[in-house]
Design a protein around this motif. Structure first.
Motif, PDB file in Angstrom:
ATOM      1  N   UNK A  79       0.881  -1.165   0.000  1.00 32.76           N
ATOM      2  CA  UNK A  79       0.000   0.000   0.000  1.00 32.76           C
ATOM      3  C   UNK A  79       0.921   1.218   0.000  1.00 32.76           C
ATOM      4  N   UNK A  80       1.274   1.691  -1.199  1.00 35.87           N
ATOM      5  CA  UNK A  80       2.239   2.793  -1.322  1.00 35.87           C
ATOM      6  C   UNK A  80       1.682   4.129  -0.838  1.00 35.87           C
ATOM      7  N   UNK A  81       2.614   5.012  -0.529  1.00 36.99           N
ATOM      8  CA  UNK A  81       2.242   6.363  -0.107  1.00 36.99           C
ATOM      9  C   UNK A  81       1.824   7.240  -1.279  1.00 36.99           C
ATOM     10  N   UNK A  82       1.540   8.484  -0.972  1.00 38.49           N
ATOM     11  CA  UNK A  82       1.073   9.444  -1.973  1.00 38.49           C
ATOM     12  C   UNK A  82       2.144   9.712  -3.031  1.00 38.49           C
ATOM     13  N   UNK A  83       1.693  10.101  -4.214  1.00 41.42           N
ATOM     14  CA  UNK A  83       2.598  10.413  -5.315  1.00 41.42           C
ATOM     15  C   UNK A  83       3.231  11.785  -5.135  1.00 41.42           C
ATOM     16  N   UNK A  84       4.448  11.905  -5.640  1.00 36.84           N
ATOM     17  CA  UNK A  84       5.157  13.180  -5.650  1.00 36.84           C
ATOM     18  C   UNK A  84       5.222  13.645  -7.104  1.00 36.84           C
ATOM     19  N   UNK A  85       4.885  14.897  -7.336  1.00 33.38           N
ATOM     20  CA  UNK A  85       4.904  15.479  -8.685  1.00 33.38           C
ATOM     21  C   UNK A  85       4.132  14.604  -9.677  1.00 33.38           C
ATOM     22  N   UNK A  86       2.846  14.476  -9.432  1.00 30.78           N
ATOM     23  CA  UNK A  86       1.954  13.646 -10.224  1.00 30.78           C
ATOM     24  C   UNK A  86       1.785  14.199 -11.633  1.00 30.78           C
ATOM     25  N   UNK A  87       1.733  13.279 -12.612  1.00 35.13           N
ATOM     26  CA  UNK A  87       1.561  13.632 -14.020  1.00 35.13           C
ATOM     27  C   UNK A  87       0.392  12.811 -14.574  1.00 35.13           C
ATOM     28  N   UNK A  88      -0.622  13.486 -15.157  1.00 35.62           N
ATOM     29  CA  UNK A  88      -1.750  12.778 -15.768  1.00 35.62           C
ATOM     30  C   UNK A  88      -1.293  11.975 -16.977  1.00 35.62           C
ATOM     31  N   UNK A  89      -1.830  10.736 -17.108  1.00 36.46           N
ATOM     32  CA  UNK A  89      -1.480   9.899 -18.247  1.00 36.46           C
ATOM     33  C   UNK A  89      -2.683   9.360 -19.006  1.00 36.46           C
ATOM     34  N   UNK A  90      -3.643   8.788 -18.302  1.00 36.78           N
ATOM     35  CA  UNK A  90      -4.727   8.078 -18.969  1.00 36.78           C
ATOM     36  C   UNK A  90      -6.085   8.469 -18.401  1.00 36.78           C
ATOM     37  N   UNK A  91      -7.062   8.498 -19.288  1.00 38.10           N
ATOM     38  CA  UNK A  91      -8.439   8.644 -18.866  1.00 38.10           C
ATOM     39  C   UNK A  91      -8.860   7.328 -18.228  1.00 38.10           C
ATOM     40  N   UNK A  92      -9.609   7.395 -17.140  1.00 36.70           N
ATOM     41  CA  UNK A  92     -10.061   6.194 -16.440  1.00 36.70           C
ATOM     42  C   UNK A  92     -10.828   5.264 -17.384  1.00 36.70           C
ATOM     43  N   UNK A  93     -11.632   5.828 -18.286  1.00 33.53           N
ATOM     44  CA  UNK A  93     -12.398   5.019 -19.228  1.00 33.53           C
ATOM     45  C   UNK A  93     -11.513   4.231 -20.184  1.00 33.53           C
ATOM     46  N   UNK A  94     -10.354   4.757 -20.515  1.00 26.81           N
ATOM     47  CA  UNK A  94      -9.410   4.044 -21.379  1.00 26.81           C
ATOM     48  C   UNK A  94      -8.619   2.999 -20.599  1.00 26.81           C
ATOM     49  N   UNK A  95      -8.216   3.349 -19.398  1.00 31.19           N
ATOM     50  CA  UNK A  95      -7.432   2.444 -18.572  1.00 31.19           C
ATOM     51  C   UNK A  95      -8.263   1.256 -18.091  1.00 31.19           C
ATOM     52  N   UNK A  96      -9.476   1.526 -17.686  1.00 31.82           N
ATOM     53  CA  UNK A  96     -10.284   0.521 -16.999  1.00 31.82           C
ATOM     54  C   UNK A  96     -11.703   0.479 -17.581  1.00 31.82           C
ATOM     55  N   UNK A  97     -11.818   0.158 -18.885  1.00 31.26           N
ATOM     56  CA  UNK A  97     -13.126   0.253 -19.544  1.00 31.26           C
ATOM     57  C   UNK A  97     -14.200  -0.660 -18.948  1.00 31.26           C
ATOM     58  N   UNK A  98     -13.808  -1.805 -18.448  1.00 30.22           N
ATOM     59  CA  UNK A  98     -14.795  -2.719 -17.857  1.00 30.22           C
ATOM     60  C   UNK A  98     -14.797  -2.655 -16.332  1.00 30.22           C
ATOM     61  N   UNK A  99     -14.052  -1.736 -15.777  1.00 26.00           N
ATOM     62  CA  UNK A  99     -13.913  -1.502 -14.340  1.00 26.00           C
ATOM     63  C   UNK A  99     -13.352  -2.705 -13.583  1.00 26.00           C
ATOM     64  N   UNK A 100     -12.589  -3.544 -14.265  1.00 29.39           N
ATOM     65  CA  UNK A 100     -11.991  -4.703 -13.594  1.00 29.39           C
ATOM     66  C   UNK A 100     -10.927  -4.281 -12.576  1.00 29.39           C
ATOM     67  N   UNK A 101     -10.157  -3.232 -12.886  1.00 36.21           N
ATOM     68  CA  UNK A 101      -9.188  -2.740 -11.904  1.00 36.21           C
ATOM     69  C   UNK A 101      -9.911  -2.214 -10.669  1.00 36.21           C
ATOM     70  N   UNK A 102     -10.936  -1.407 -10.900  1.00 40.59           N
ATOM     71  CA  UNK A 102     -11.719  -0.849  -9.787  1.00 40.59           C
ATOM     72  C   UNK A 102     -12.278  -1.968  -8.914  1.00 40.59           C
ATOM     73  N   UNK A 103     -12.908  -2.950  -9.529  1.00 45.32           N
ATOM     74  CA  UNK A 103     -13.527  -4.042  -8.777  1.00 45.32           C
ATOM     75  C   UNK A 103     -12.486  -4.858  -8.027  1.00 45.32           C
ATOM     76  N   UNK A 104     -11.341  -5.080  -8.636  1.00 47.09           N
ATOM     77  CA  UNK A 104     -10.266  -5.834  -7.977  1.00 47.09           C
ATOM     78  C   UNK A 104      -9.762  -5.111  -6.737  1.00 47.09           C
ATOM     79  N   UNK A 105      -9.503  -3.824  -6.872  1.00 46.79           N
ATOM     80  CA  UNK A 105      -9.008  -3.045  -5.737  1.00 46.79           C
ATOM     81  C   UNK A 105     -10.062  -2.983  -4.639  1.00 46.79           C
ATOM     82  N   UNK A 106     -11.308  -2.767  -4.998  1.00 43.42           N
ATOM     83  CA  UNK A 106     -12.376  -2.719  -3.994  1.00 43.42           C
ATOM     84  C   UNK A 106     -12.494  -4.049  -3.243  1.00 43.42           C
TER      85      UNK A 106
END
Length: 125
Positions: free
Chosen positions: A48-75
């Protein structure tokens, strides 16, 4: 847990550079694949890593996790880690840790994907 979540996910600037290097080395065809693998690796390792330093946007959530499998796994697998943050903020932190770990292994020689899978299956049992 906060109800407001991210619509774009990213990495720290340092991890983004590492992910780009992994892509250039041919470890991943696309940065988004490396990002997803980094999340999975961190979940499998139980970090369980700590907060990010100097965060940079990369991907839209809809592109990264279109079927919400990452979300469901983490939950499902990390409910206690979500008490103080949102799902996609945690996913960013997991990806950042995982990408950094993969990069360190690549720098040390070669990423042993079979060993990583064995570690994950051992921790799951």
């Amino acid at each position: 847990m906060s109800t407001s979540d991210l619509i774009n996910v990213g990495l720290s600037e340092a991890a983004d550079d590492k992910l780009e290097e992994l892509k250039e080395l041919g470890v991943f065809a696309d940065k988004i694949d490396g990002y997803r693998f980094g999340v999975s690796l961190a979940i499998a390792q139980g970090v369980v890593p700590g907060e990010l330093v100097k965060r940079k946007n990369l991907f839209n959530v809809g592109s990264l996790d279109p079927d919400q499998s990452l979300r469901k796994s983490v939950e499902a697998l990390m409910p206690e880690a979500l008490e103080e943050t949102t799902v996609y903020r945690l996913i960013e932190r997991l990806a950042d840790w995982g990408v950094s770990e993969l990069h360190a292994q690549a720098q040390a020689g070669e990423i042993d994907f079979l060993a990583l899978l064995d570690q994950a299956s051992t921790k799951a049992n």
